[in-house]
Design a protein around this motif. Structure first.
Motif, PDB file in Angstrom:
ATOM      1  N   SER A  85       0.823  -1.215   0.000  1.00  0.00           N
ATOM      2  CA  SER A  85       0.000   0.000   0.000  1.00  0.00           C
ATOM      3  C   SER A  85       0.851   1.256   0.000  1.00  0.00           C
ATOM      4  O   SER A  85       0.458   2.292  -0.555  1.00  0.00           O
ATOM      5  CB  SER A  85      -0.934   0.010   1.220  1.00  0.00           C
ATOM      6  OG  SER A  85      -1.852  -1.059   1.167  1.00  0.00           O
ATOM      7  N   ALA A  86       2.033   1.194   0.623  1.00  0.00           N
ATOM      8  CA  ALA A  86       2.935   2.354   0.689  1.00  0.00           C
ATOM      9  C   ALA A  86       3.833   2.457  -0.541  1.00  0.00           C
ATOM     10  O   ALA A  86       4.673   3.369  -0.618  1.00  0.00           O
ATOM     11  CB  ALA A  86       3.789   2.261   1.950  1.00  0.00           C
ATOM     12  N   GLY A  87       3.696   1.537  -1.466  1.00  0.00           N
ATOM     13  CA  GLY A  87       4.516   1.577  -2.677  1.00  0.00           C
ATOM     14  C   GLY A  87       5.940   1.105  -2.482  1.00  0.00           C
ATOM     15  O   GLY A  87       6.819   1.403  -3.296  1.00  0.00           O
ATOM     16  N   ARG A  88       6.191   0.319  -1.411  1.00  0.00           N
ATOM     17  CA  ARG A  88       7.537  -0.215  -1.160  1.00  0.00           C
ATOM     18  C   ARG A  88       7.663  -1.611  -1.763  1.00  0.00           C
ATOM     19  O   ARG A  88       6.817  -2.488  -1.506  1.00  0.00           O
ATOM     20  CB  ARG A  88       7.818  -0.281   0.337  1.00  0.00           C
ATOM     21  CG  ARG A  88       7.711   1.058   1.064  1.00  0.00           C
ATOM     22  CD  ARG A  88       8.819   2.031   0.633  1.00  0.00           C
ATOM     23  NE  ARG A  88       8.740   3.256   1.403  1.00  0.00           N
ATOM     24  CZ  ARG A  88       9.438   3.470   2.521  1.00  0.00           C
ATOM     25  NH1 ARG A  88      10.268   2.550   2.981  1.00  0.00           N
ATOM     26  NH2 ARG A  88       9.301   4.619   3.174  1.00  0.00           N
ATOM     27  N   ARG A  89       8.703  -1.844  -2.532  1.00  0.00           N
ATOM     28  CA  ARG A  89       8.926  -3.139  -3.154  1.00  0.00           C
ATOM     29  C   ARG A  89       9.656  -4.071  -2.184  1.00  0.00           C
ATOM     30  O   ARG A  89      10.534  -3.651  -1.452  1.00  0.00           O
ATOM     31  CB  ARG A  89       9.755  -2.981  -4.431  1.00  0.00           C
ATOM     32  CG  ARG A  89       9.094  -2.127  -5.518  1.00  0.00           C
ATOM     33  CD  ARG A  89      10.116  -1.837  -6.617  1.00  0.00           C
ATOM     34  NE  ARG A  89      11.276  -1.135  -6.066  1.00  0.00           N
ATOM     35  CZ  ARG A  89      12.447  -1.018  -6.701  1.00  0.00           C
ATOM     36  NH1 ARG A  89      12.616  -1.576  -7.906  1.00  0.00           N
ATOM     37  NH2 ARG A  89      13.457  -0.350  -6.135  1.00  0.00           N
TER      38      ARG A  89
END
Length: 338
Positions: free
Chosen positions: A269-273
């Motif tokens: 959700s936070a856009g962290r891979r």
């Protein structure tokens, strides 16, 4: 064929065994219960008759003779919904059932998730409903352990007791060493800002896995630590809080696979891979770990062996042995999240 002409299949009785073996009903009973003297010849005749007739001893009658119920309680001290949400509990119950089957002992599932359930379970055990109990997921401050110890029924814990003031039998994975191994693995992958999501701090697993983390990283900034509750939603909330407090984090050690699944939700959700931006390590190697996206690197608890050892200790205590504690080694399972 008319109903009256159909053959009936009557279950063999102790009288059938007596007739087939040529001895009295009382002699058969003494052989089956192990009580009293029976000659070698009579014993052999009875055992042969049991095989040829297909007789199966009545569990209730055998219990009256031996003063045992041939039943053990599996007591889960968590809310009922956790039984279905956390795969570890179902796995432990299945493996304990399998281990007890070798002793011809039944395992009865009981849940003591709130005060009324706790009182009901304690009363059931105290009234002699079972020969022993396996207690799963103990919390500091809960009166359940004291109540069970007070009724003098053989008891084995899954996990270390939260207090060592009692002489309690237990079997546990080495949580502290397992967490050390995971944090070292994250370090070896080049991660420097490793945060953690702990288990509940009123459980031995929560305390020991945090201690293992601290053994490797030292005494970190409090913002590197978030307490979880062993649920997926708890893991998601804790990961969200850590991202807000330490946006530069590059790895997280999560004290259970179920919470790690929630942490992966929050990272997505936070856009962290994962693992490119943030490496994630779990604990348990439950069925959840392999189905995460990406599949989760984790610490494997030896659930089958834990179950066998719990049953071994309990059966020994039922026979009069003293309680004992046992720590079992864990194993690092590498997948794609690190």
């Amino acid at each position: 064929m008319a109903a009256a002409d159909r053959p009936t299949h009557r279950r063999p009785t102790i009288n059938d065994v007596a007739t087939a073996s040529g001895v009295s009903r009382g002699t058969v009973s003494r052989v089956l219960t192990g009580e009293g003297y029976v000659s070698k010849e009579s014993r052999a005749a009875v055992l042969k008759a049991v095989r040829t007739t297909g007789y199966v001893a009545n569990r209730h009658a055998r219990g009256l003779a031996t003063q045992r119920s041939q039943t053990v309680a599996f007591i889960l001290s968590e809310p009922q919904h956790r039984l279905f949400e956390d795969p570890n509990f179902g796995l432990l119950f299945r493996e304990c059932t399998r281990a007890l089957a070798a002793h011809d002992v039944m395992l009865v599932l009981t849940v003591a998730g709130d005060e009324s359930d706790r009182k009901r379970v304690s009363r059931f055990v105290a009234e002699g409903g079972v020969d022993g109990a396996l207690l799963v997921s103990t919390h500091a401050g809960s009166p359940l352990l004291d109540e069970l110890l007070g009724v003098d029924v053989p008891l084995v814990l899954s996990g270390k007791p939260t207090s060592l003031e009692h002489d309690v039998a237990y079997v546990a994975a080495d949580d502290r060493e397992g967490s050390r191994r995971m944090v070292r693995h994250l370090r070896s992958a080049g991660r420097e800002r490793i945060v953690t999501i702990t288990g509940p701090m009123d459980t031995s697993g929560g305390v020991d896995r945090l201690a293992g983390y601290r053994d490797v990283v030292g005494e970190p900034d409090p913002r590197w630590i978030a307490e979880g509750d062993y649920t997926r939603e708890g893991g998601r909330r804790a990961m969200t809080a850590l991202l807000a407090d330490r946006p530069d984090l590059d790895a997280v050690f999560v004290a259970s696979d179920l919470m790690a699944a929630g942490a992966l939700d929050a990272l997505e959700s936070a856009g962290r891979r994962v693992p490119e931006d943030v490496a994630v390590g779990g604990f348990d190697d439950s069925s959840v770990a392999a189905h995460c996206r990406p599949p989760l690197t984790t610490i494997q608890q030896p659930w089958a062996r834990i179950s066998r050892e719990m049953v071994r200790l309990l059966m020994g205590m039922i026979e009069g042995e003293s309680p004992a504690g046992m720590l079992l080694p864990t194993r690092l399972v590498e997948r794609d999240s690190v």
